[in-house]
Enzyme design. Sequence first.
Site, short mmCIF file in Angstrom:
data_model
loop_
_atom_site.label_atom_id
_atom_site.label_comp_id
_atom_site.label_asym_id
_atom_site.label_seq_id
_atom_site.Cartn_x
_atom_site.Cartn_y
_atom_site.Cartn_z
N LYS A 114 0.82 -1.22 0.00
CA LYS A 114 0.00 0.00 0.00
C LYS A 114 0.84 1.26 0.00
O LYS A 114 0.44 2.27 -0.56
CB LYS A 114 -0.93 0.01 1.23
N LYS A 198 -4.89 -9.77 -6.34
CA LYS A 198 -6.21 -10.05 -5.76
C LYS A 198 -7.25 -9.05 -6.28
O LYS A 198 -6.90 -7.90 -6.60
CB LYS A 198 -6.15 -10.04 -4.23
N LYS A 201 -10.84 -3.22 -4.48
CA LYS A 201 -11.53 -1.99 -4.89
C LYS A 201 -10.54 -0.92 -5.30
O LYS A 201 -10.92 0.08 -5.87
CB LYS A 201 -12.48 -1.50 -3.81
P1 AMP Z 1 -11.40 -5.02 2.95
O1 AMP Z 1 -12.43 -4.54 2.02
O2 AMP Z 1 -10.00 -4.93 2.41
O3 AMP Z 1 -11.56 -4.46 4.33
O4 AMP Z 1 -11.65 -6.59 3.09
C1 AMP Z 1 -12.78 -7.09 3.77
C2 AMP Z 1 -12.68 -8.60 3.83
O5 AMP Z 1 -12.74 -9.16 2.51
C3 AMP Z 1 -11.38 -9.12 4.45
O6 AMP Z 1 -11.70 -10.25 5.22
C4 AMP Z 1 -10.55 -9.50 3.27
O7 AMP Z 1 -9.63 -10.53 3.57
C5 AMP Z 1 -11.61 -10.01 2.29
N1 AMP Z 1 -11.17 -9.84 0.90
C6 AMP Z 1 -10.86 -8.67 0.28
N2 AMP Z 1 -10.48 -8.89 -1.00
C7 AMP Z 1 -10.55 -10.23 -1.19
C8 AMP Z 1 -10.27 -11.09 -2.31
N3 AMP Z 1 -9.88 -10.61 -3.48
N4 AMP Z 1 -10.44 -12.43 -2.14
C9 AMP Z 1 -10.86 -12.94 -0.95
N5 AMP Z 1 -11.14 -12.18 0.13
C10 AMP Z 1 -10.98 -10.85 0.03
#
Ligand code: AMP
Length: 334
Positions: A114, A198, A201
């Site tokens: 990041k 991965k 967003k």
């Molecule tokens: P975040 O939006 O980064 O706070 O992620 C929220 C949840 O979604 C966390 O548990 C992340 O590990 C999961 N997550 C985010 N992106 C992915 C992805 N591409 N594949 C699987 N899990 C994800």
Amino acid sequence: MGIKKLVFSGVQPTGNLHLGNYLGALKNFVSLQKEMECIYCVVDLHAITVFQKPNELRNNVLETVAGFQASGLDPEKSIIFNQSSVPGHAELAWILNCIARIGWLNRMTQFKDKAGSDKEKASVGLYIYPNLMAADILLYKATHVPVGADQKQHLELSRDIAQKFNKDFNCKNFFPLPEPLIPKKVSRIMSLRDGTKKMSKSEDSDYSRINLKDSADEINKKIKKAKSDSEEIPDNLKNLEKKPEALNLINIYSEISKISLENVLNEMSGKEYSYLKTKLAELLVSEITPVGKEIKKLLGDKSHLEQILKKGKEKANIIAEENLKNIREIVGLI
Ligand code: AMP
Ligand code: TRP
């Protein structure tokens, strides 16, 4: 007496929830709420480690709550609230900043990703982000943490911090060591454009992800344009090892259809990827568009979403304050 099982997880309110969040986290959240006491937190303090426009942040917090509810979380069963509304998160984070070692944080790969090439310009908050995450979990003495695979390293750090706290203050077992619950098959949904990254967003191209609010038309277009492979679908996983985009599509199909990877390959080997894509798009439209419609509907009544947060905050704060009282006492704070 065994320790009480308690689930905690957090999601950042930084815009669109996508298929990665849904399969990697939200679906798991929903199935856990049937078995255990669960706390799900919209982590706005984590979001501001990179600049957020205030009005967008406010909207995104409500949209994340709408996403929780539309995916099946029940605010009567689970505690749903936003992080900044319970002051204990910031207080415990400070205490844990004094427990975690600089060397531990220097190993965190998410910070490296990041912060990019100019680390000197990253906020201090981004650097100590994992300590705040440990505070989120330990504030409730949570035992189980459902997350995607990208959060595994942060979870390990939370365990190290809990262990060091228990040892430094000679209070064995005070903080339970939180266990990650990472879905086996779909721990990491990859970008539709680059199977080595991965789904996220923060990727520029919207074609890289399926958003929960996408229309049927958008889903169809994105899957059609998704990178796959020019060869036909193979009959074994080994042949997909060097084809991450193709493997990702097959993985998503397997997860949503609930057909094992082996059976998907049995059914589809020898066919072109366009065949898989048509079936996958159909499945995604039927699973995702109702969730998106529900999010939009829920966003039409902001006071309902605010009410969920208010009730959640009250419940979360009671647990947090109770634990903080003991933590302050242990640390020697009057
Ligand atoms: P975040 O939006 O980064 O706070 O992620 C929220 C949840 O979604 C966390 O548990 C992340 O590990 C999961 N997550 C985010 N992106 C992915 C992805 N591409 N594949 C699987 N899990 C994800
Ligand atoms: N860091 C997590 C992410 O980016 C979000 C998060 C914050 C979290 N606090 C947490 C996840 C506590 C699990 C438990 O996805």
